[in-house]
Design an enzyme around this catalytic site. Structure first.
Site, PDB file in Angstrom:
ATOM      1  CD  GLU A  31     -12.782 -19.519  -4.317  1.00 45.07           C
ATOM      2  OE1 GLU A  31     -13.777 -19.365  -4.111  1.00 45.07           O
ATOM      3  OE2 GLU A  31     -11.791 -19.339  -3.419  1.00 45.07           O
ATOM      4  NE  ARG A  33      -3.424 -26.674 -52.999  1.00 44.55           N
ATOM      5  CZ  ARG A  33      -3.637 -27.847 -53.296  1.00 44.55           C
ATOM      6  NH1 ARG A  33      -2.786 -28.933 -53.363  1.00 44.55           N
ATOM      7  NH2 ARG A  33      -4.942 -28.359 -53.406  1.00 44.55           N
ATOM      8  CD  GLU A  63      -1.725 -15.652 -16.672  1.00 42.48           C
ATOM      9  OE1 GLU A  63      -1.192 -14.278 -16.645  1.00 42.48           O
ATOM     10  OE2 GLU A  63      -1.195 -16.452 -16.464  1.00 42.48           O
ATOM     11  CD  GLU A 109     -15.292 -11.250 -23.372  1.00 42.60           C
ATOM     12  OE1 GLU A 109     -14.733 -12.178 -22.465  1.00 42.60           O
ATOM     13  OE2 GLU A 109     -15.461 -11.679 -24.518  1.00 42.60           O
TER      14      GLU A 109
HETATM   15  C1  LIG Z   1      -6.460 -23.678 -19.263  1.00 45.34           C
HETATM   16  C2  LIG Z   1      -6.312 -22.506 -17.991  1.00 45.34           C
HETATM   17  C3  LIG Z   1      -5.517 -22.386 -17.215  1.00 45.34           C
HETATM   18  C4  LIG Z   1      -5.839 -21.457 -16.063  1.00 45.34           C
HETATM   19  N1  LIG Z   1      -4.830 -21.378 -15.327  1.00 45.34           N
HETATM   20  C5  LIG Z   1      -5.073 -20.567 -14.042  1.00 45.34           C
HETATM   21  C6  LIG Z   1      -4.024 -20.594 -13.150  1.00 45.34           C
HETATM   22  O1  LIG Z   1      -3.098 -21.148 -13.149  1.00 45.34           O
HETATM   23  N2  LIG Z   1      -4.564 -20.144 -11.709  1.00 45.34           N
HETATM   24  C7  LIG Z   1      -5.864 -19.486 -11.567  1.00 45.34           C
HETATM   25  O2  LIG Z   1      -5.985 -18.986 -10.296  1.00 45.34           O
HETATM   26  N3  LIG Z   1      -6.669 -19.634 -12.523  1.00 45.34           N
HETATM   27  C8  LIG Z   1      -6.400 -20.074 -13.797  1.00 45.34           C
HETATM   28  N4  LIG Z   1      -7.276 -20.129 -14.915  1.00 45.34           N
HETATM   29  C9  LIG Z   1      -8.682 -19.459 -14.457  1.00 45.34           C
HETATM   30  C10 LIG Z   1      -8.822 -18.170 -15.520  1.00 45.34           C
HETATM   31  O3  LIG Z   1      -8.209 -17.425 -15.257  1.00 45.34           O
HETATM   32  C11 LIG Z   1     -10.629 -17.861 -15.465  1.00 45.34           C
HETATM   33  O4  LIG Z   1     -11.052 -19.157 -16.442  1.00 45.34           O
HETATM   34  C12 LIG Z   1     -10.935 -16.799 -16.279  1.00 45.34           C
HETATM   35  O5  LIG Z   1     -10.345 -15.728 -15.448  1.00 45.34           O
HETATM   36  C13 LIG Z   1     -12.287 -16.468 -16.441  1.00 45.34           C
HETATM   37  O6  LIG Z   1     -13.224 -17.170 -15.385  1.00 45.34           O
HETATM   38  P1  LIG Z   1     -14.291 -18.081 -15.596  1.00 45.34           P
HETATM   39  O7  LIG Z   1     -13.679 -19.110 -16.526  1.00 45.34           O
HETATM   40  O8  LIG Z   1     -14.840 -18.436 -14.126  1.00 45.34           O
HETATM   41  O9  LIG Z   1     -15.347 -17.377 -16.512  1.00 45.34           O
HETATM   42  P2  LIG Z   1     -16.485 -16.387 -16.187  1.00 45.34           P
HETATM   43  O10 LIG Z   1     -15.827 -15.365 -14.996  1.00 45.34           O
HETATM   44  O11 LIG Z   1     -17.559 -17.063 -15.529  1.00 45.34           O
HETATM   45  O12 LIG Z   1     -16.800 -15.523 -17.273  1.00 45.34           O
HETATM   46  C14 LIG Z   1     -17.736 -15.996 -18.281  1.00 45.34           C
HETATM   47  C15 LIG Z   1     -18.004 -15.069 -19.521  1.00 45.34           C
HETATM   48  O13 LIG Z   1     -18.419 -13.819 -18.882  1.00 45.34           O
HETATM   49  C16 LIG Z   1     -17.664 -12.820 -18.988  1.00 45.34           C
HETATM   50  N5  LIG Z   1     -17.814 -11.838 -17.947  1.00 45.34           N
HETATM   51  C17 LIG Z   1     -17.507 -12.222 -16.691  1.00 45.34           C
HETATM   52  N6  LIG Z   1     -17.647 -11.197 -16.118  1.00 45.34           N
HETATM   53  C18 LIG Z   1     -17.923 -10.016 -16.824  1.00 45.34           C
HETATM   54  C19 LIG Z   1     -18.285  -8.708 -16.603  1.00 45.34           C
HETATM   55  N7  LIG Z   1     -18.022  -8.055 -15.564  1.00 45.34           N
HETATM   56  N8  LIG Z   1     -18.513  -7.999 -17.736  1.00 45.34           N
HETATM   57  C20 LIG Z   1     -18.519  -8.408 -19.076  1.00 45.34           C
HETATM   58  N9  LIG Z   1     -18.227  -9.965 -19.290  1.00 45.34           N
HETATM   59  C21 LIG Z   1     -17.956 -10.666 -18.118  1.00 45.34           C
HETATM   60  C22 LIG Z   1     -16.380 -13.209 -19.346  1.00 45.34           C
HETATM   61  O14 LIG Z   1     -15.577 -12.525 -20.089  1.00 45.34           O
HETATM   62  C23 LIG Z   1     -16.544 -14.750 -20.084  1.00 45.34           C
HETATM   63  O15 LIG Z   1     -16.690 -14.384 -21.400  1.00 45.34           O
HETATM   64  C24 LIG Z   1      -7.062 -20.799 -16.141  1.00 45.34           C
HETATM   65  C25 LIG Z   1      -8.142 -21.175 -16.886  1.00 45.34           C
HETATM   66  C26 LIG Z   1      -7.833 -21.919 -18.062  1.00 45.34           C
HETATM   67  C27 LIG Z   1      -9.001 -22.362 -19.059  1.00 45.34           C
END
Ligand SMILES: Cc1cc2nc3c(=O)[nH]c(=O)nc-3n(C[C@H](O)[C@H](O)[C@H](O)COP(=O)(O)OP(=O)(O)OC[C@H]3O[C@@H](n4cnc5c(N)ncnc54)[C@H](O)[C@@H]3O)c2cc1C
Length: 389
Positions: free
Chosen positions: A130, A268, A363, A367
């Site tokens: 979300e 190359r 997925e 981190e």
């Molecule tokens: C192209 C694409 C396809 C996707 N497909 C799906 C799908 O089919 N279904 C679905 O449900 N989701 C899907 N996702 C969502 C994806 O799994 C999330 O984007 C991902 O889990 C990261 O969540 P976020 O984007 O909210 O980043 P955030 O959780 O906001 O993270 C931002 C940064 O903070 C870091 N961070 C967050 N929490 C911590 C912590 N506790 N400790 C250290 N670092 C932390 C993260 O590693 C990242 O660097 C997809 C995403 C993309 C980009």
């Protein structure tokens, strides 16, 4: 300890490799042309044709149980096959598969959702993320409230792969805010005609996810997948499969890319000699193969643990983290070895570069994998010094 493949496994691997080389790779120029013109890389009917051809050869439902018409080759062979299909950027996978959690459905749900998905008649998507809860998936806010024999869902999901094309969604919603992820999240099977809306999200790669909006979407009680309140476990089960299949594809992509770099380095010339003769180039080639081999065996180990019915979560996190980083390092070196040509759109390297970047994000980000691995060790859920245990 036997790291070899049986005669039959080798035959399967070789047949898939030949199929990918003969049937799929020739589509690469067209896929690039289509994508660069803003169209889908591969038309659905072309994909269907490829899948039908593969089906005639027995490649259908690689990891699908035989009772559903699948080949039931198991996680290790599935990973090996993903390494082969990962060698091309054509968005191809064999048909006959469905999301692992759809098997948790009752007979009626299997008839309406699982079997049509296996047959390629219906398309699913998986929606937990979300706008306010990505890595923090336990904190989702989409709400499902009971109203008579129905549940009313309100909320927004984002980055949902295939969300704009899917016929139905496996959506995760809070049914008991007191309990949250520990018994208060439920998975619902929701057909598009029940009223959810989707909007594509443009990204730097070809992976086009969508945002989904649920506004008073009414879902019958019988559309709960699994048990009420047990949705978070299903979500983790779904994600678990990707944690060895994602690095498997990454291994295939990295091997293909490295071969391109080796071929290019031999032809190359710079300062009178092929660049392959310079140590700077050789070290990039050597480091890449070392990392690819490491990723290959970590991935196969994770898949093997799943096949043995063990708790593979720790091994799978290690494989996902390592595979995602490896692929990004390799594609970066391959671009470097190609110099300016690597940066152009004449070659597909920049396309791989953009696509592979996603592996470190979705997925479970790098981190989050590190967090899981460290916590397992610190809490004693995983031990050092084990081999295949
Ligand atoms: C192209 C694409 C396809 C996707 N497909 C799906 C799908 O089919 N279904 C679905 O449900 N989701 C899907 N996702 C969502 C994806 O799994 C999330 O984007 C991902 O889990 C990261 O969540 P976020 O984007 O909210 O980043 P955030 O959780 O906001 O993270 C931002 C940064 O903070 C870091 N961070 C967050 N929490 C911590 C912590 N506790 N400790 C250290 N670092 C932390 C993260 O590693 C990242 O660097 C997809 C995403 C993309 C980009």
């Amino acid at each position: 300890m036997d790291f070899g493949l049986s005669v039959e496994e080798r035959q399967i691997r070789d047949t898939v490799r030949a199929f990918v080389e003969k049937e799929v790779m020739p589509l690469e120029p067209e896929v690039l042309r289509n994508e660069r013109a803003g169209r889908p890389g591969i038309e659905p009917e072309v994909l269907r044709g490829l899948r039908d051809k593969a089906r005639q050869m027995g490649f259908w439902g690689i990891n699908t149980p035989e009772e559903y018409g699948g080949a039931a080759l198991g996680p290790v062979m599935s990973a090996i096959i993903a390494m082969e299909t990962g060698r091309t950027f054509v968005p191809f996978s064999f048909g006959g598969s469905a999301d692992n959690i759809l098997y948790a459905g009752n007979e009626e749900q299997k008839r309406r959702y699982l079997i049509p998905t296996i047959e390629g008649e219906r398309r699913s998507c998986f929606a937990i993320t979300e706008p306010g809860a990505g890595s923090d998936a336990r904190n989702i806010r989409t709400r499902a409230v009971k109203d008579g024999g129905e549940w009313v869902i309100n909320g927004e999901k984002t980055f949902i792969t295939g969300g704009n094309e899917a016929d139905f969604v496996m959506v995760f919603a809070v049914t008991d805010p007191e309990k949250g992820a520990n018994g208060g999240v439920t998975c619902f099977l929701v057909d598009r005609d029940m009223g959810w809306k989707s909007e594509p999200i443009p990204t730097m790669g070809q992976w086009g996810p969508a945002s989904l909006v649920f506004e008073d979407v009414r879902v019958p009680e019988e559309n709960i997948l699994g048990e009420l309140g047990q949705g978070f476990q299903l979500a983790m089960q779904w994600i678990g499969q990707g944690r060895y299949m994602i690095p498997a594809r990454a291994v295939g992509a990295a091997e293909r890319l490295l071969q391109m770099a080796i071929d290019y380095a031999k032809i190359r010339k710079s300062m009178g000699r092929p660049i392959a003769e310079y140590q700077a180039i050789q070290w990039m080639i050597a480091d890449s193969q070392v990392e690819i081999e490491a990723a290959k065996w970590l991935t196969l180990n994770a898949a093997w643990q799943v096949q043995q019915g063990r708790d593979a979560r720790h091994a799978a996190s290690i494989a996902k983290l390592n595979g995602a980083i490896m692929a990004n390092q390799v594609v970066d070196r391959v671009m470097q070895i190609h110099g300016g040509m690597g940066y152009t759109k004449e070659l597909p390297i920049e396309r791989w570069y953009r696509e592979l970047r996603l592996l470190r994000i979705f997925e479970g980000t790098d981190e989050i994998q590190r967090r899981t691995i460290a916590r397992n060790l610190l809490r004693g859920h995983a031990r050092l010094g084990t081999i295949g245990e």
